[in-house]
Scaffold this motif. Structure first.
Motif, PDB file in Angstrom:
ATOM      1  N   TYR A 146       0.838  -1.208   0.000  1.00  0.00           N
ATOM      2  CA  TYR A 146       0.000   0.000   0.000  1.00  0.00           C
ATOM      3  C   TYR A 146       0.872   1.256   0.000  1.00  0.00           C
ATOM      4  CZ  TYR A 146      -3.854   3.165   1.130  1.00  0.00           C
ATOM      5  OH  TYR A 146      -4.762   4.185   1.103  1.00  0.00           O
ATOM      6  N   PHE A 147       1.909   1.241   0.787  1.00  0.00           N
ATOM      7  CA  PHE A 147       2.856   2.361   0.799  1.00  0.00           C
ATOM      8  C   PHE A 147       3.464   2.542  -0.584  1.00  0.00           C
ATOM      9  CE2 PHE A 147       7.314   3.733   1.311  1.00  0.00           C
ATOM     10  CZ  PHE A 147       7.132   4.961   1.927  1.00  0.00           C
ATOM     11  N   ASP A 148       3.891   1.436  -1.196  1.00  0.00           N
ATOM     12  CA  ASP A 148       4.458   1.511  -2.549  1.00  0.00           C
ATOM     13  C   ASP A 148       3.455   2.129  -3.523  1.00  0.00           C
ATOM     14  OD1 ASP A 148       6.725   0.225  -1.590  1.00  0.00           O
ATOM     15  OD2 ASP A 148       6.023  -1.760  -2.188  1.00  0.00           O
ATOM     16  N   ASP A 149       2.208   1.676  -3.444  1.00  0.00           N
ATOM     17  CA  ASP A 149       1.170   2.195  -4.347  1.00  0.00           C
ATOM     18  C   ASP A 149       1.035   3.711  -4.214  1.00  0.00           C
ATOM     19  OD1 ASP A 149       0.618  -0.384  -5.154  1.00  0.00           O
ATOM     20  OD2 ASP A 149      -1.197  -0.591  -3.937  1.00  0.00           O
ATOM     21  N   CYS A 150       1.037   4.179  -2.976  1.00  0.00           N
ATOM     22  CA  CYS A 150       0.787   5.606  -2.743  1.00  0.00           C
ATOM     23  C   CYS A 150       1.937   6.482  -3.205  1.00  0.00           C
ATOM     24  CB  CYS A 150       0.485   5.848  -1.265  1.00  0.00           C
ATOM     25  SG  CYS A 150      -1.103   5.165  -0.719  1.00  0.00           S
ATOM     26  N   ILE A 151       3.178   6.059  -2.959  1.00  0.00           N
ATOM     27  CA  ILE A 151       4.278   6.907  -3.407  1.00  0.00           C
ATOM     28  C   ILE A 151       4.491   6.778  -4.908  1.00  0.00           C
ATOM     29  CG2 ILE A 151       5.377   6.925  -1.139  1.00  0.00           C
ATOM     30  CD1 ILE A 151       7.493   5.044  -2.240  1.00  0.00           C
ATOM     31  N   ASP A 152       4.112   5.631  -5.484  1.00  0.00           N
ATOM     32  CA  ASP A 152       4.190   5.500  -6.941  1.00  0.00           C
ATOM     33  C   ASP A 152       3.146   6.390  -7.617  1.00  0.00           C
ATOM     34  OD1 ASP A 152       6.293   3.752  -6.883  1.00  0.00           O
ATOM     35  OD2 ASP A 152       5.057   1.940  -7.049  1.00  0.00           O
ATOM     36  N   GLU A 153       2.014   6.564  -6.970  1.00  0.00           N
ATOM     37  CA  GLU A 153       1.003   7.485  -7.493  1.00  0.00           C
ATOM     38  C   GLU A 153       1.505   8.929  -7.405  1.00  0.00           C
ATOM     39  OE1 GLU A 153      -3.723   8.328  -6.681  1.00  0.00           O
ATOM     40  OE2 GLU A 153      -2.334   8.387  -4.986  1.00  0.00           O
ATOM     41  N   ALA A 154       2.198   9.239  -6.300  1.00  0.00           N
ATOM     42  CA  ALA A 154       2.697  10.607  -6.113  1.00  0.00           C
ATOM     43  C   ALA A 154       3.829  10.941  -7.080  1.00  0.00           C
ATOM     44  CB  ALA A 154       3.163  10.791  -4.672  1.00  0.00           C
ATOM     45  N   LEU A 155       4.718   9.991  -7.291  1.00  0.00           N
ATOM     46  CA  LEU A 155       5.858  10.170  -8.220  1.00  0.00           C
ATOM     47  C   LEU A 155       5.834   8.985  -9.177  1.00  0.00           C
ATOM     48  CD1 LEU A 155       8.613  11.278  -5.662  1.00  0.00           C
ATOM     49  CD2 LEU A 155       7.500  12.725  -7.359  1.00  0.00           C
ATOM     50  N   PRO A 156       5.024   9.079 -10.246  1.00  0.00           N
ATOM     51  CA  PRO A 156       4.708   7.894 -11.055  1.00  0.00           C
ATOM     52  C   PRO A 156       5.711   7.537 -12.152  1.00  0.00           C
ATOM     53  CG  PRO A 156       3.432   9.766 -11.811  1.00  0.00           C
ATOM     54  CD  PRO A 156       4.218  10.241 -10.630  1.00  0.00           C
ATOM     55  N   ASN A 157       6.630   8.428 -12.464  1.00  0.00           N
ATOM     56  CA  ASN A 157       7.495   8.201 -13.615  1.00  0.00           C
ATOM     57  C   ASN A 157       8.834   7.596 -13.214  1.00  0.00           C
ATOM     58  OD1 ASN A 157       5.571   9.552 -15.352  1.00  0.00           O
ATOM     59  ND2 ASN A 157       6.322  11.476 -14.472  1.00  0.00           N
ATOM     60  N   GLU A 158       9.394   6.772 -14.086  1.00  0.00           N
ATOM     61  CA  GLU A 158      10.702   6.187 -13.815  1.00  0.00           C
ATOM     62  C   GLU A 158      11.752   7.268 -13.611  1.00  0.00           C
ATOM     63  OE1 GLU A 158      13.408   3.281 -12.962  1.00  0.00           O
ATOM     64  OE2 GLU A 158      11.245   3.042 -13.271  1.00  0.00           O
ATOM     65  N   SER A 159      11.582   8.385 -14.324  1.00  0.00           N
ATOM     66  CA  SER A 159      12.539   9.488 -14.206  1.00  0.00           C
ATOM     67  C   SER A 159      12.423  10.230 -12.877  1.00  0.00           C
ATOM     68  CB  SER A 159      12.342  10.479 -15.360  1.00  0.00           C
ATOM     69  OG  SER A 159      11.015  11.005 -15.355  1.00  0.00           O
ATOM     70  N   ASP A 160      11.389   9.913 -12.093  1.00  0.00           N
ATOM     71  CA  ASP A 160      11.217  10.550 -10.781  1.00  0.00           C
ATOM     72  C   ASP A 160      12.144   9.958  -9.723  1.00  0.00           C
ATOM     73  OD1 ASP A 160       9.171  12.262 -11.637  1.00  0.00           O
ATOM     74  OD2 ASP A 160       7.614  10.774 -11.215  1.00  0.00           O
ATOM     75  N   TRP A 161      12.805   8.840 -10.049  1.00  0.00           N
ATOM     76  CA  TRP A 161      13.542   8.090  -9.025  1.00  0.00           C
ATOM     77  C   TRP A 161      14.942   7.703  -9.491  1.00  0.00           C
ATOM     78  CZ3 TRP A 161      11.227   7.671  -4.377  1.00  0.00           C
ATOM     79  CH2 TRP A 161       9.824   7.783  -4.331  1.00  0.00           C
ATOM     80  N   TYR A 162      15.817   7.582  -8.525  1.00  0.00           N
ATOM     81  CA  TYR A 162      17.099   6.904  -8.726  1.00  0.00           C
ATOM     82  C   TYR A 162      17.101   5.674  -7.824  1.00  0.00           C
ATOM     83  CZ  TYR A 162      19.067  10.771 -11.387  1.00  0.00           C
ATOM     84  OH  TYR A 162      19.311  11.710 -12.356  1.00  0.00           O
ATOM     85  N   HIS A 163      17.604   4.577  -8.353  1.00  0.00           N
ATOM     86  CA  HIS A 163      17.662   3.328  -7.596  1.00  0.00           C
ATOM     87  C   HIS A 163      19.111   3.037  -7.241  1.00  0.00           C
ATOM     88  CE1 HIS A 163      13.420   2.146  -8.405  1.00  0.00           C
ATOM     89  NE2 HIS A 163      13.607   2.921  -9.449  1.00  0.00           N
ATOM     90  N   HIS A 164      19.332   2.652  -5.975  1.00  0.00           N
ATOM     91  CA  HIS A 164      20.694   2.462  -5.480  1.00  0.00           C
ATOM     92  C   HIS A 164      20.844   1.132  -4.755  1.00  0.00           C
ATOM     93  CE1 HIS A 164      21.700   6.678  -6.281  1.00  0.00           C
ATOM     94  NE2 HIS A 164      20.560   7.015  -5.689  1.00  0.00           N
TER      95      HIS A 164
END
Length: 560
Positions: free
Chosen positions: A81-99
């Protein structure tokens, strides 16, 4: 009380009635608001004294353009549920960096891979022997022990031994918590502290190998823009703005718990039936002016966190590389943790083309020139704890920490510092002290009996469920509990939620069933909960949320 109510009413013409009032727009408050909006049943409102949502997960920007989070936050999750909500807030791959986490402990001039207790192969031979002997003794003694450890210090000795305790665990944890390990309980540990595997440690020591990544945050993601705070700014935009009051109009002046009324900074009175509080619970009871609860809350301990930022001109040094966060148990620096914040996103510092003057060199000397020059730039974020048991020199905080960076070879004496940042957060860490559970098992039920659910990092004071995902879900589950009586698993079963995939709640399916009666034209008569809050769950949804994997409500669970 009636006269008091009339006086409040006359102070300002505006009175607002809601079923559920949420105080605080940090992760917990926003989690509650998000869930209340999704359920679309009882009326609700969220208030916060800050103009910008985020609370202790916010981000500051220096005048020079360097970003610093309120401490070392990263996004990893135990909940879909947490994942769903933050993915809705920042939905684009370009919104994130993965480390991938690259983390070390600085010990006697050596970078020891995290966790320290699994990598003693990196230590000097004398320390290896001391640590292994202690681990062997601890393994033998733990097998014959017939009692549980009475405190954190005893847990360390039983699981890791005297050698590791003295080399790392005791000095590091004192720097973090600002209290000795003997004054902390150990029920909070769970996945927070790695217990070493003696056979693996011995094998790695003999073969001179290091252990791999450990823990739930071995991989994480970070927002490309705006720091961690941008997650919560964007998430707040997904709830109806007409139900929010941020800034002066959202500042809580007074809570009349008996009358179920809150007086805000602009004189507005909000009448509520249920209150979800996310401000620090010791601050809450002060605003309530409840002397019994104020006295009870004095048994809770916390430390203040100083966040220090240093912006540096030049390419990131090779010795720093792509490290994420680093731990410092020794007394050659004030900070217990350093984060290479510029590694999380290239937008956490000014563009290389921006011209900035050199403020000072890392050795404290003045620069030869104050002319503004272009970058590139990189940055370090430091954390220092403070308490009555561990005072700090606030006046010299910046210079002492910069000296510590030189002492630990994070900076060279000649490095050019172009920006500095320092902010103290009075409530930084909720200490899992020996007294904590004795207080919380009285305080939280007493508040709940007054229709106040106090939740969040400091609202419910349980560090073991104090990450951003935990905090968010504490709010979500509080909302579900108010509406349909669902068990609050994160609050009452930390070890359970931390060791499983929590997939029961989803943003796009399941919870919409709550409003099925509305979808049917509103012909069904909604049942009413305590104090008349309307409840609209179907039995199927209620049973699903109450079961949550088959765990019954705890005997001492904080539920109404």
């Amino acid at each position: 009380m009636a006269n008091h109510k009339r006086q409040i009413s006359k102070a300002n013409g505006q009175e607002i009635d809601v079923d559920v009032l949420i105080i605080g727009a940090g992760p917990t408050g926003l989690g509650a608001a998000k869930r209340m909006n999704q359920i679309n049943g009882p009326s609700w409102m969220i208030v916060d004294s800050n103009e910008t949502p985020g609370g202790l997960a916010s981000t500051d920007i220096t005048p020079e353009g360097f970003l610093y989070d309120v401490g070392g936050h990263v996004i990893f999750s135990h909940y879909k549920y947490f994942d769903d909500c933050i993915d809705e807030a920042l939905p684009n791959e370009s919104d994130w960096y993965h480390h991938q986490r690259i983390s070390y402990v600085r010990y006697k001039g050596v970078w020891v891979p995290y966790p320290f207790q699994n990598n003693i192969s990196m230590l000097p031979k004398e320390d290896q022997i001391t640590c292994l002997e202690g681990m062997i003794d601890a393994t033998i003694e733990s097998r014959v022990a017939n009692t549980k450890p009475k405190d954190f210090d005893e847990w360390i000795l039983r699981t890791q031994g005297e050698g590791l305790a003295n080399c790392f665990m005791r000095p590091y944890n004192f720097k973090v918590w600002a209290v000795p390990t003997t004054k902390m309980q150990c029920a909070w540990l769970g996945e927070r502290v790695a217990a070493p595997n003696l056979k693996l440690v011995m094998k790695n020591t003999i073969l001179e190998k290091t252990a791999g990544n450990w823990g739930p945050n071995a991989t994480f993601r970070f927002p490309a823009h705006g720091g961690t705070g941008n997650i919560w700014i964007q998430l707040a935009k997904t709830i109806p703005q007409k139900k929010t009051r941020f800034g002066k109009t959202g500042r809580v002046q007074r809570i009349d718990a008996e009358g179920h009324r809150v007086l805000l900074g602009d004189g507005t009175t909000i009448n509520y039936k249920k209150l979800i509080n996310t401000m620090a619970v010791d601050s809450l009871v002060e605003v309530m002016r409840d002397q019994e609860l104020i006295t009870l809350s004095k048994g809770l301990f916390y430390s203040t966190t100083h966040v220090i930022g240093v912006g540096v001109r030049g390419e990131r040094p090779e010795r720093i590389g792509d490290k994420c966060w680093l731990y410092f148990p020794e007394d050659n620096c004030p900070f217990y943790r350093a984060t290479i914040f510029s590694n999380y996103s290239p937008y956490n510092q000014p563009d290389a083309s921006k011209k900035l003057a050199t403020m000072q060199l890392a050795d404290g000397s003045k620069p030869s020139s104050t002319e503004e020059k272009a970058g590139p730039y990189w940055s370090i974020m430091l954390e220092v704890s403070e308490s009555s048991m561990k005072p700090v020199d606030v006046e010299n905080m910046l210079c002492d920490n910069i000296a510590g960076l030189v002492n630990t070879e994070m900076l060279r004496p000649e490095d050019e510092i172009v920006s500095t940042y320092h902010r103290a957060f009075d409530h930084g860490y909720p200490t899992p002290s020996l007294e904590r559970e004795g207080v919380l098992t009285q305080l939280l039920p007493k508040l709940q009996a007054k229709d106040i659910l106090s939740r969040g990092r400091f609202g419910s004071w349980r560090y073991e469920v104090g990450n951003q995902d935990h905090s968010f879900m504490l709010g979500v589950e509080a909302a579900d509990h108010i509406v349909n009586g669902a068990a609050e698993l994160t609050l009452n079963y930390p070890d359970f939620v931390n060791t499983r995939a929590n997939t029961e709640r989803r943003l796009k399916d399941g919870a919409q069933l709550y409003s099925s009666s509305q979808a049917n034209g509103g012909s069904e008569q909604a049942s009413a909960g305590a104090n008349g809050v309307p409840l609209r769950p179907t039995e199927a949804v209620k049973n699903n949320l109450e079961s949550q994997g088959g765990v019954p409500a705890a005997k001492n669970a904080v539920v109404s």
